[in-house]
Design a protein around this motif. Sequence first.
Motif, PDB file in Angstrom:
ATOM      1  N   ASP A  31       0.794  -1.085   0.122  1.00 33.29           N
ATOM      2  CA  ASP A  31      -0.050   0.096   0.178  1.00 33.29           C
ATOM      3  C   ASP A  31       0.765   1.234  -0.067  1.00 33.29           C
ATOM      4  N   ARG A  87       1.124   5.321  -0.393  1.00 37.98           N
ATOM      5  CA  ARG A  87      -0.065   6.473   0.016  1.00 37.98           C
ATOM      6  C   ARG A  87       0.791   7.756  -0.158  1.00 37.98           C
ATOM      7  N   GLY A  88       0.432   8.552  -0.896  1.00 37.22           N
ATOM      8  CA  GLY A  88       0.467   9.861  -1.112  1.00 37.22           C
ATOM      9  C   GLY A  88       2.338  10.081  -1.616  1.00 37.22           C
ATOM     10  N   ASN A 116       2.634  12.474  -5.223  1.00 36.88           N
ATOM     11  CA  ASN A 116       1.564  12.158  -4.247  1.00 36.88           C
ATOM     12  C   ASN A 116       0.647  10.920  -4.888  1.00 36.88           C
ATOM     13  N   ASN A 164      -0.683   7.252  -5.141  1.00 33.89           N
ATOM     14  CA  ASN A 164      -1.600   6.144  -4.240  1.00 33.89           C
ATOM     15  C   ASN A 164      -1.642   5.184  -5.035  1.00 33.89           C
ATOM     16  N   SER A 197      -2.048   0.536  -4.848  1.00 38.02           N
ATOM     17  CA  SER A 197      -2.068  -0.555  -3.875  1.00 38.02           C
ATOM     18  C   SER A 197      -2.077  -2.146  -4.620  1.00 38.02           C
ATOM     19  N   GLY A 249       4.509  10.983   2.232  1.00 37.73           N
ATOM     20  CA  GLY A 249       3.693   9.819   1.953  1.00 37.73           C
ATOM     21  C   GLY A 249       4.110   8.434   2.718  1.00 37.73           C
ATOM     22  N   GLU A 250       3.608   7.529   2.661  1.00 36.07           N
ATOM     23  CA  GLU A 250       4.073   6.249   3.472  1.00 36.07           C
ATOM     24  C   GLU A 250       3.975   4.946   2.746  1.00 36.07           C
ATOM     25  N   HIS A 310       3.378   0.571   2.988  1.00 31.44           N
ATOM     26  CA  HIS A 310       3.018  -0.314   4.125  1.00 31.44           C
ATOM     27  C   HIS A 310       3.056  -1.593   3.436  1.00 31.44           C
ATOM     28  N   ARG A 357       4.205  -0.468   8.475  1.00 32.43           N
ATOM     29  CA  ARG A 357       4.924   0.832   7.785  1.00 32.43           C
ATOM     30  C   ARG A 357       6.326   0.525   7.477  1.00 32.43           C
TER      31      ARG A 357
END
Length: 252
Positions: A5, A7-8, A25, A27, A29, A66-67, A69, A74
């Motif tokens: 995942d 994210r951003g 940015n 995103n 998954s 952002g992150e 996972h 994380r």
Amino acid sequence: MSILDIRGLTVQFPSRKDVFTASRNVNLSVDAGKILGVVGESGAGKSTVGNATIGLLEHPGRIAEGEIHLDGQRIDNLDPESMRKLRGKRIGMIFQDPLTSLDPLQTIEFQLVETIRLHLPLSKEEARARAVDLLDQVGIPNPQERISQYPHQFSGGMRQRVVIALALCADPEVVIADEPTTALDVSIQAQILKLMKRLCEEKNVAMVVITHDMGVIADLTDHVAVMYRGDLVEYGESKQVLGAPKHPYTRA
Ligand SMILES: Nc1ncnc2c1ncn2[C@@H]1O[C@H](COP(=O)(O)OP(=O)(O)OP(=O)(O)O)[C@@H](O)[C@H]1O
Ligand SMILES: [Mg+2]
């Protein structure tokens, strides 16, 4: 739940004069057993996203926002040592040129056994048996004999099969493949793509395949992300995106 995942994700390459944003940015998954294609023209930021995921951004690149996972954990903020352990174990990698992953001076056996034992608590004999089994699974004929050969004794397509075996050797949850068939003869490309699709399903791995080839997207992927100059401009089921492309790049 998604295994991978993102994210951003914003990745920047600062230079003396200014800051270049290579991904903005983003995103994305991927679910277990599914293949996500990341497509876009040269410089779009595809490899940047892949490299950020495996913690191998080229200097001076950095995740600005952002992150990321992995199976709920994380991973973008792990220390380098933890990230090194995770690479190859939980995230496998396949690059365009097999010789990026393979050492020309070592036998296939040495390389597979070494990588397997780095990540799994197996004896030399057990690791060797696992390596032979993996070579068999990726379609190398006579793996018992061929395992003692060197990379140059394999054809380009067979070498890329060895790289796929290497990427899968610790049963990763995610595999990131950056242009996995670009360096191969067109006649071999389809076989390698078919193999990757089969292994992804059999092993329930989440795969990210980076490519500039819409044919690869059509043949191989469940979902597709289209990048354009650092932006994610289209994202969805491959059939839908290819059937009704919205962005001019995808349409072209
Ligand atoms: N090490 C680096 N230093 C400075 N800028 C970089 C570096 N690596 C990448 N970039 C910048 O990020 C942009 C995106 O690069 P990236 O490698 O992600 O593109 P790509 O979509 O994988 O392209 P290709 O299809 O050619 O592999 C590049 O155009 C470049 O401007
Ligand atoms: Mg690239």
